[in-house]
Write an enzyme that holds these catalytic residues in place. Sequence first.
Site, PDB file in Angstrom:
ATOM      1  N   ASP A 208      49.643  53.047  59.069  1.00  0.00           N
ATOM      2  CA  ASP A 208      50.628  54.092  59.312  1.00  0.00           C
ATOM      3  C   ASP A 208      51.649  53.959  58.188  1.00  0.00           C
ATOM      4  O   ASP A 208      52.454  53.027  58.185  1.00  0.00           O
ATOM      5  CB  ASP A 208      51.296  53.909  60.678  1.00  0.00           C
ATOM      6  CG  ASP A 208      52.266  55.045  61.012  1.00  0.00           C
ATOM      7  OD1 ASP A 208      52.735  55.715  60.071  1.00  0.00           O
ATOM      8  OD2 ASP A 208      52.571  55.256  62.199  1.00  0.00           O
ATOM      9  N   HIS A 209      51.604  54.866  57.208  1.00  0.00           N
ATOM     10  CA  HIS A 209      52.413  54.659  56.002  1.00  0.00           C
ATOM     11  C   HIS A 209      53.903  54.646  56.292  1.00  0.00           C
ATOM     12  O   HIS A 209      54.687  54.126  55.500  1.00  0.00           O
ATOM     13  CB  HIS A 209      52.068  55.710  54.938  1.00  0.00           C
ATOM     14  CG  HIS A 209      52.517  57.103  55.280  1.00  0.00           C
ATOM     15  ND1 HIS A 209      51.727  57.998  55.938  1.00  0.00           N
ATOM     16  CD2 HIS A 209      53.683  57.748  55.041  1.00  0.00           C
ATOM     17  CE1 HIS A 209      52.371  59.141  56.088  1.00  0.00           C
ATOM     18  NE2 HIS A 209      53.568  59.013  55.557  1.00  0.00           N
ATOM     19  N   LYS A 213      57.487  51.822  54.744  1.00  0.00           N
ATOM     20  CA  LYS A 213      58.747  52.181  54.111  1.00  0.00           C
ATOM     21  C   LYS A 213      59.764  51.054  54.277  1.00  0.00           C
ATOM     22  O   LYS A 213      59.931  50.502  55.361  1.00  0.00           O
ATOM     23  CB  LYS A 213      59.285  53.495  54.694  1.00  0.00           C
ATOM     24  CG  LYS A 213      58.372  54.690  54.430  1.00  0.00           C
ATOM     25  CD  LYS A 213      58.935  55.956  55.016  1.00  0.00           C
ATOM     26  CE  LYS A 213      57.973  57.128  54.812  1.00  0.00           C
ATOM     27  NZ  LYS A 213      57.782  57.453  53.406  1.00  0.00           N
ATOM     28  N   GLU A 247      60.614  68.150  58.306  1.00  0.00           N
ATOM     29  CA  GLU A 247      59.917  68.530  57.082  1.00  0.00           C
ATOM     30  C   GLU A 247      60.287  69.968  56.730  1.00  0.00           C
ATOM     31  O   GLU A 247      60.320  70.839  57.607  1.00  0.00           O
ATOM     32  CB  GLU A 247      58.405  68.434  57.265  1.00  0.00           C
ATOM     33  CG  GLU A 247      57.875  67.041  57.549  1.00  0.00           C
ATOM     34  CD  GLU A 247      56.373  67.057  57.744  1.00  0.00           C
ATOM     35  OE1 GLU A 247      55.652  66.884  56.752  1.00  0.00           O
ATOM     36  OE2 GLU A 247      55.926  67.247  58.884  1.00  0.00           O
ATOM     37  N   ASP A 266      50.184  64.869  64.815  1.00  0.00           N
ATOM     38  CA  ASP A 266      50.371  64.634  63.392  1.00  0.00           C
ATOM     39  C   ASP A 266      51.557  63.713  63.097  1.00  0.00           C
ATOM     40  O   ASP A 266      51.505  62.914  62.172  1.00  0.00           O
ATOM     41  CB  ASP A 266      50.575  65.971  62.676  1.00  0.00           C
ATOM     42  CG  ASP A 266      50.529  65.843  61.166  1.00  0.00           C
ATOM     43  OD1 ASP A 266      49.563  65.241  60.662  1.00  0.00           O
ATOM     44  OD2 ASP A 266      51.453  66.334  60.500  1.00  0.00           O
ATOM     45  N   HIS A 271      53.888  58.190  63.898  1.00  0.00           N
ATOM     46  CA  HIS A 271      55.048  57.831  63.083  1.00  0.00           C
ATOM     47  C   HIS A 271      56.314  57.601  63.918  1.00  0.00           C
ATOM     48  O   HIS A 271      56.954  56.561  63.834  1.00  0.00           O
ATOM     49  CB  HIS A 271      55.337  58.928  62.059  1.00  0.00           C
ATOM     50  CG  HIS A 271      54.231  59.147  61.083  1.00  0.00           C
ATOM     51  ND1 HIS A 271      53.365  58.149  60.687  1.00  0.00           N
ATOM     52  CD2 HIS A 271      53.841  60.258  60.401  1.00  0.00           C
ATOM     53  CE1 HIS A 271      52.513  58.641  59.807  1.00  0.00           C
ATOM     54  NE2 HIS A 271      52.777  59.908  59.624  1.00  0.00           N
ATOM     55  N   LYS A 371      58.069  71.172  61.402  1.00  0.00           N
ATOM     56  CA  LYS A 371      57.845  71.728  60.073  1.00  0.00           C
ATOM     57  C   LYS A 371      58.739  72.952  59.873  1.00  0.00           C
ATOM     58  O   LYS A 371      59.196  73.571  60.835  1.00  0.00           O
ATOM     59  CB  LYS A 371      56.379  72.105  59.894  1.00  0.00           C
ATOM     60  CG  LYS A 371      55.458  70.889  59.776  1.00  0.00           C
ATOM     61  CD  LYS A 371      54.063  71.292  59.371  1.00  0.00           C
ATOM     62  CE  LYS A 371      53.197  70.071  59.079  1.00  0.00           C
ATOM     63  NZ  LYS A 371      53.656  69.317  57.887  1.00  0.00           N
TER      64      LYS A 371
END
Length: 527
Positions: A208-209, A213, A247, A266, A271, A371
């Site tokens: 999970d990028h 961070k 976003e 998503d 996240h 979004k």
Amino acid sequence: MIGLLSYYISEKPNLGTQSLPRFKGKMMVIPENSSIVIFGASGDLTYRKLIPALYHLYANKQLPENFAILGVSRTEYSDESYRDKLKHSLQEMEKTEPATLDAFIDHLHYQAINTSDTADYNKLTARLDQLADKYQFEQRNTLFYLATPPSLYSVIPASLAAHGLNDEQTGWKRLIVEKPFGYDLASARQLDKDIHEHFQEHQIYRIDHYLGKETVQNLLVFRFSNAMFEPLWNRNFIDYVEITGAEFLGVEERGGYYDGSGAMRDMFQNHLLQVLAMVGMEPPAQINADSIRDEVAKVLQCLKPLEEDDLRNNLVLGQYTASDVRGQHLPGYREEHGVAEDSRTETYVGLKAYINNWRWNGVPFYVRTGKRLPTRVTEVVIHFKNTPHPVFGQDAPENKLIIRIQPDEGIQMSFGLKQPGAGFKAKEVKMNFHYADLLETQMLTAYERLLLDALNGDATLFARSDAVEACWKYVQPILDFKQDPQSLFGYACGTWGPKECDDLLQRDGRAWRFPCKNLTDTDYCEL
């Protein structure tokens, strides 16, 4: 402040490392010699994220002396044509040094196979044998990265196992799996079962990028290493918590994929729940993968189950509609390429959640993601309770802590001081810290950090099986509720989501913070 993993890597012993060179003043662990196999090597993720991350690790001398990168996909390339393609891609996207780039490119190789055909993995086995001879690997350490469609997440591990490529007798074998880890609770459990038939949990790295961070990692150091904050991090002093993942972009060219996914799958399920866990977890007994992931799993399992009343009153699902923003016409979600004209897929989620444990009982966590919001920003806001003093507590500014994860990474603290002049009226003032101010620090990108950790066998920042299941178990009622015809609200592109999500806080006497592009508050917010 130091990042958790910078500390962890410099302190953790017995990783079987070759050497410990200094990197920007810190001791860094160099992984053992290994092969890095990337499935989906002709895909966008490989070009945009994985190869640039590996190049930067190589340029900073953080990869082993002997390593091979083997791209695998159905597309036919020779080693030379694949190297040319990636070299041009790196030169266009990254700042490269010619000699370093050429040396890195020499480590790239390519093997075309039918990834759905188990018998075709004979080619992969033979190629890995060839590379082991070429690079004189004493141990056959191999990292497999699945940068593929989720439909192959069960197929590839089974095919690798059929050819003994999961066997660790000749060196470690590790498997990185990209999200999504399933489509719902049932499919996540089935995927977990399928992969575990061939790989053990210690071999599986669910990436999970967001967890890569620096500011997400620093939540733990910030919380637990500062005596001025740690004692206040509970229901006695915190009124409520906001978590925002906004976003500005729409679905772009991913309409077909996104229409089957939505904001819940998503962004929210993975996240933002992982960020919530970092904010809410108990202090780990030790700084290691098991202890930290134990606490992450515990807090996720403590999330108050969503009942019918929560779904009706504490959940807002939205979908963006067409609007003119900064002189540009932005289409509505249903006008996007690949999206059904009558789609009811949510592009926005707002939820009031609770953690049922001693630390957080009764403290609401307001979480939102969407979004086509006014700007791109991910941040956590801790709202502290008002002072109980009957005189100074009147009209005192709110104390809050803003932890910015992206962009403009940093921390802002808001508190009250005396307004100049007669009387004792309090005025809000702010203190700001920006990671960019740490000139001596070179922060790794999320993929650089996570690839390096996987090569070193450090699973701290990767999701564990029980945590993944806890997340799906929590959101499954929302996935079921999405079928309700009255559960979707519209919001214009460039706004902060449906007004119903504002009402979610207003009826509690609270309000969302409207984050601007910069961490520092201003009267102007990018709209």
